[in-house]
Design a protein around this motif. Sequence first.
Motif, PDB file in Angstrom:
ATOM      1  N   ASP A 166       0.832  -1.208   0.000  1.00  0.00           N
ATOM      2  CA  ASP A 166       0.000   0.000   0.000  1.00  0.00           C
ATOM      3  C   ASP A 166       0.868   1.261   0.000  1.00  0.00           C
ATOM      4  O   ASP A 166       0.575   2.224  -0.712  1.00  0.00           O
ATOM      5  CB  ASP A 166      -0.937   0.014   1.216  1.00  0.00           C
ATOM      6  CG  ASP A 166      -2.004  -1.073   1.156  1.00  0.00           C
ATOM      7  OD1 ASP A 166      -2.239  -1.634   0.068  1.00  0.00           O
ATOM      8  OD2 ASP A 166      -2.586  -1.368   2.222  1.00  0.00           O
ATOM      9  N   LEU A 167       1.929   1.245   0.787  1.00  0.00           N
ATOM     10  CA  LEU A 167       2.861   2.379   0.814  1.00  0.00           C
ATOM     11  C   LEU A 167       3.503   2.570  -0.556  1.00  0.00           C
ATOM     12  O   LEU A 167       3.565   3.696  -1.066  1.00  0.00           O
ATOM     13  CB  LEU A 167       3.944   2.147   1.874  1.00  0.00           C
ATOM     14  CG  LEU A 167       5.096   3.144   1.885  1.00  0.00           C
ATOM     15  CD1 LEU A 167       4.634   4.483   2.439  1.00  0.00           C
ATOM     16  CD2 LEU A 167       6.263   2.602   2.692  1.00  0.00           C
ATOM     17  N   LEU A 168       3.946   1.491  -1.164  1.00  0.00           N
ATOM     18  CA  LEU A 168       4.560   1.579  -2.492  1.00  0.00           C
ATOM     19  C   LEU A 168       3.570   2.103  -3.526  1.00  0.00           C
ATOM     20  O   LEU A 168       3.930   2.913  -4.381  1.00  0.00           O
ATOM     21  CB  LEU A 168       5.096   0.207  -2.926  1.00  0.00           C
ATOM     22  CG  LEU A 168       6.350  -0.281  -2.226  1.00  0.00           C
ATOM     23  CD1 LEU A 168       6.634  -1.729  -2.601  1.00  0.00           C
ATOM     24  CD2 LEU A 168       7.542   0.591  -2.541  1.00  0.00           C
ATOM     25  N   ARG A 169       2.333   1.644  -3.467  1.00  0.00           N
ATOM     26  CA  ARG A 169       1.306   2.109  -4.409  1.00  0.00           C
ATOM     27  C   ARG A 169       1.082   3.600  -4.239  1.00  0.00           C
ATOM     28  O   ARG A 169       1.054   4.352  -5.219  1.00  0.00           O
ATOM     29  CB  ARG A 169      -0.009   1.347  -4.193  1.00  0.00           C
ATOM     30  CG  ARG A 169      -1.079   1.749  -5.190  1.00  0.00           C
ATOM     31  CD  ARG A 169      -2.385   0.989  -5.090  1.00  0.00           C
ATOM     32  NE  ARG A 169      -2.752   0.294  -3.889  1.00  0.00           N
ATOM     33  CZ  ARG A 169      -3.143   0.866  -2.727  1.00  0.00           C
ATOM     34  NH1 ARG A 169      -3.178   2.157  -2.619  1.00  0.00           N
ATOM     35  NH2 ARG A 169      -3.489   0.138  -1.698  1.00  0.00           N
ATOM     36  N   HIS A 170       0.954   4.038  -3.006  1.00  0.00           N
ATOM     37  CA  HIS A 170       0.741   5.469  -2.734  1.00  0.00           C
ATOM     38  C   HIS A 170       1.930   6.293  -3.245  1.00  0.00           C
ATOM     39  O   HIS A 170       1.756   7.346  -3.873  1.00  0.00           O
ATOM     40  CB  HIS A 170       0.536   5.679  -1.234  1.00  0.00           C
ATOM     41  CG  HIS A 170       0.373   7.092  -0.831  1.00  0.00           C
ATOM     42  ND1 HIS A 170      -0.780   7.813  -1.072  1.00  0.00           N
ATOM     43  CD2 HIS A 170       1.230   7.946  -0.219  1.00  0.00           C
ATOM     44  CE1 HIS A 170      -0.622   9.042  -0.624  1.00  0.00           C
ATOM     45  NE2 HIS A 170       0.581   9.149  -0.105  1.00  0.00           N
ATOM     46  N   GLU A 171       3.141   5.823  -2.990  1.00  0.00           N
ATOM     47  CA  GLU A 171       4.331   6.535  -3.460  1.00  0.00           C
ATOM     48  C   GLU A 171       4.396   6.551  -4.990  1.00  0.00           C
ATOM     49  O   GLU A 171       4.794   7.559  -5.578  1.00  0.00           O
ATOM     50  CB  GLU A 171       5.599   5.904  -2.871  1.00  0.00           C
ATOM     51  CG  GLU A 171       5.779   6.190  -1.397  1.00  0.00           C
ATOM     52  CD  GLU A 171       7.050   5.569  -0.820  1.00  0.00           C
ATOM     53  OE1 GLU A 171       7.815   4.916  -1.570  1.00  0.00           O
ATOM     54  OE2 GLU A 171       7.272   5.730   0.393  1.00  0.00           O
ATOM     55  N   ALA A 172       4.017   5.455  -5.634  1.00  0.00           N
ATOM     56  CA  ALA A 172       4.021   5.400  -7.108  1.00  0.00           C
ATOM     57  C   ALA A 172       3.065   6.442  -7.669  1.00  0.00           C
ATOM     58  O   ALA A 172       3.392   7.141  -8.634  1.00  0.00           O
ATOM     59  CB  ALA A 172       3.634   4.008  -7.600  1.00  0.00           C
ATOM     60  N   GLN A 173       1.902   6.562  -7.078  1.00  0.00           N
ATOM     61  CA  GLN A 173       0.929   7.552  -7.536  1.00  0.00           C
ATOM     62  C   GLN A 173       1.457   8.975  -7.332  1.00  0.00           C
ATOM     63  O   GLN A 173       1.296   9.836  -8.196  1.00  0.00           O
ATOM     64  CB  GLN A 173      -0.401   7.348  -6.803  1.00  0.00           C
ATOM     65  CG  GLN A 173      -1.076   6.049  -7.206  1.00  0.00           C
ATOM     66  CD  GLN A 173      -2.178   5.616  -6.256  1.00  0.00           C
ATOM     67  OE1 GLN A 173      -2.229   6.030  -5.095  1.00  0.00           O
ATOM     68  NE2 GLN A 173      -3.063   4.762  -6.741  1.00  0.00           N
ATOM     69  N   GLY A 174       2.107   9.202  -6.201  1.00  0.00           N
ATOM     70  CA  GLY A 174       2.708  10.516  -5.952  1.00  0.00           C
ATOM     71  C   GLY A 174       3.822  10.835  -6.931  1.00  0.00           C
ATOM     72  O   GLY A 174       3.931  11.968  -7.418  1.00  0.00           O
ATOM     73  N   LEU A 175       4.662   9.844  -7.213  1.00  0.00           N
ATOM     74  CA  LEU A 175       5.742  10.042  -8.180  1.00  0.00           C
ATOM     75  C   LEU A 175       5.190  10.349  -9.567  1.00  0.00           C
ATOM     76  O   LEU A 175       5.700  11.231 -10.265  1.00  0.00           O
ATOM     77  CB  LEU A 175       6.634   8.799  -8.246  1.00  0.00           C
ATOM     78  CG  LEU A 175       7.595   8.592  -7.089  1.00  0.00           C
ATOM     79  CD1 LEU A 175       8.182   7.191  -7.132  1.00  0.00           C
ATOM     80  CD2 LEU A 175       8.693   9.642  -7.122  1.00  0.00           C
ATOM     81  N   ALA A 176       4.144   9.636  -9.964  1.00  0.00           N
ATOM     82  CA  ALA A 176       3.533   9.888 -11.276  1.00  0.00           C
ATOM     83  C   ALA A 176       3.038  11.328 -11.348  1.00  0.00           C
ATOM     84  O   ALA A 176       3.258  12.014 -12.356  1.00  0.00           O
ATOM     85  CB  ALA A 176       2.385   8.901 -11.527  1.00  0.00           C
ATOM     86  N   SER A 177       2.412  11.802 -10.287  1.00  0.00           N
ATOM     87  CA  SER A 177       1.921  13.188 -10.251  1.00  0.00           C
ATOM     88  C   SER A 177       3.076  14.181 -10.351  1.00  0.00           C
ATOM     89  O   SER A 177       2.995  15.157 -11.101  1.00  0.00           O
ATOM     90  CB  SER A 177       1.129  13.448  -8.970  1.00  0.00           C
ATOM     91  OG  SER A 177      -0.054  12.698  -8.982  1.00  0.00           O
ATOM     92  N   GLN A 178       4.145  13.942  -9.598  1.00  0.00           N
ATOM     93  CA  GLN A 178       5.306  14.836  -9.636  1.00  0.00           C
ATOM     94  C   GLN A 178       5.894  14.909 -11.040  1.00  0.00           C
ATOM     95  O   GLN A 178       6.227  15.984 -11.530  1.00  0.00           O
ATOM     96  CB  GLN A 178       6.403  14.334  -8.681  1.00  0.00           C
ATOM     97  CG  GLN A 178       6.184  14.627  -7.239  1.00  0.00           C
ATOM     98  CD  GLN A 178       7.341  14.068  -6.415  1.00  0.00           C
ATOM     99  OE1 GLN A 178       7.541  12.855  -6.350  1.00  0.00           O
ATOM    100  NE2 GLN A 178       8.104  14.964  -5.818  1.00  0.00           N
ATOM    101  N   ILE A 179       6.037  13.753 -11.656  1.00  0.00           N
ATOM    102  CA  ILE A 179       6.626  13.700 -13.000  1.00  0.00           C
ATOM    103  C   ILE A 179       5.726  14.426 -13.996  1.00  0.00           C
ATOM    104  O   ILE A 179       6.194  15.188 -14.837  1.00  0.00           O
ATOM    105  CB  ILE A 179       6.897  12.243 -13.418  1.00  0.00           C
ATOM    106  CG1 ILE A 179       8.017  11.661 -12.546  1.00  0.00           C
ATOM    107  CG2 ILE A 179       7.249  12.150 -14.901  1.00  0.00           C
ATOM    108  CD1 ILE A 179       8.196  10.160 -12.661  1.00  0.00           C
TER     109      ILE A 179
END
Length: 172
Positions: free
Chosen positions: A89-102
């Motif tokens: 769940d933490l990894l999924r949340h971080e992946a979504q945040g990274l996608a937004s940043q990019i």
Amino acid sequence: MHVMLDQDQWEVVNGLSLGDVLADISEKAHARSRLITSLTVDQRTITDRDLDSTFLGEPITRFARLQAISQTMDEVMRGASATIQQYADLLRHEAQGLASQIRMGDERLTSLDAWLGKLADYLELVEPNQAKAHPDRAMTPWVQALLEARAQRDLIRVADLLEYELAPRLES
């Protein structure tokens, strides 16, 4: 020294070090496809931090009892399933945040690289079993695609892979 591994019990002759006895116990557990998950020497619970060369070199005459408990890898994984899911769940949340940043133009990829390291740890633990149980959720091909997109600095594709391919595969 009295030694107990699960239900097996025996006496160990003097002249050995604690490390020698632990190596023997580990081999016996391994022969039964089990891992040592709990270790107590006398009344002291032993962790991996205790297993330094000084402690392992102690003669067994200093101790009276050693108790080891083992489990199969399946038992270990079942016991860790809630923690593994929290990490996913933490990894999924971080992946979504990274996608937004990019997508917002952040071209620094150090956060992505750190996330990939965490994902590698996760995959090392779960991918062999997950690929068998849920072939549609296999992540390795998507990680490879992400690494290729990153190498080409195709940030749109990186964000797409994070958001639409990898993050959904981290869901329960």
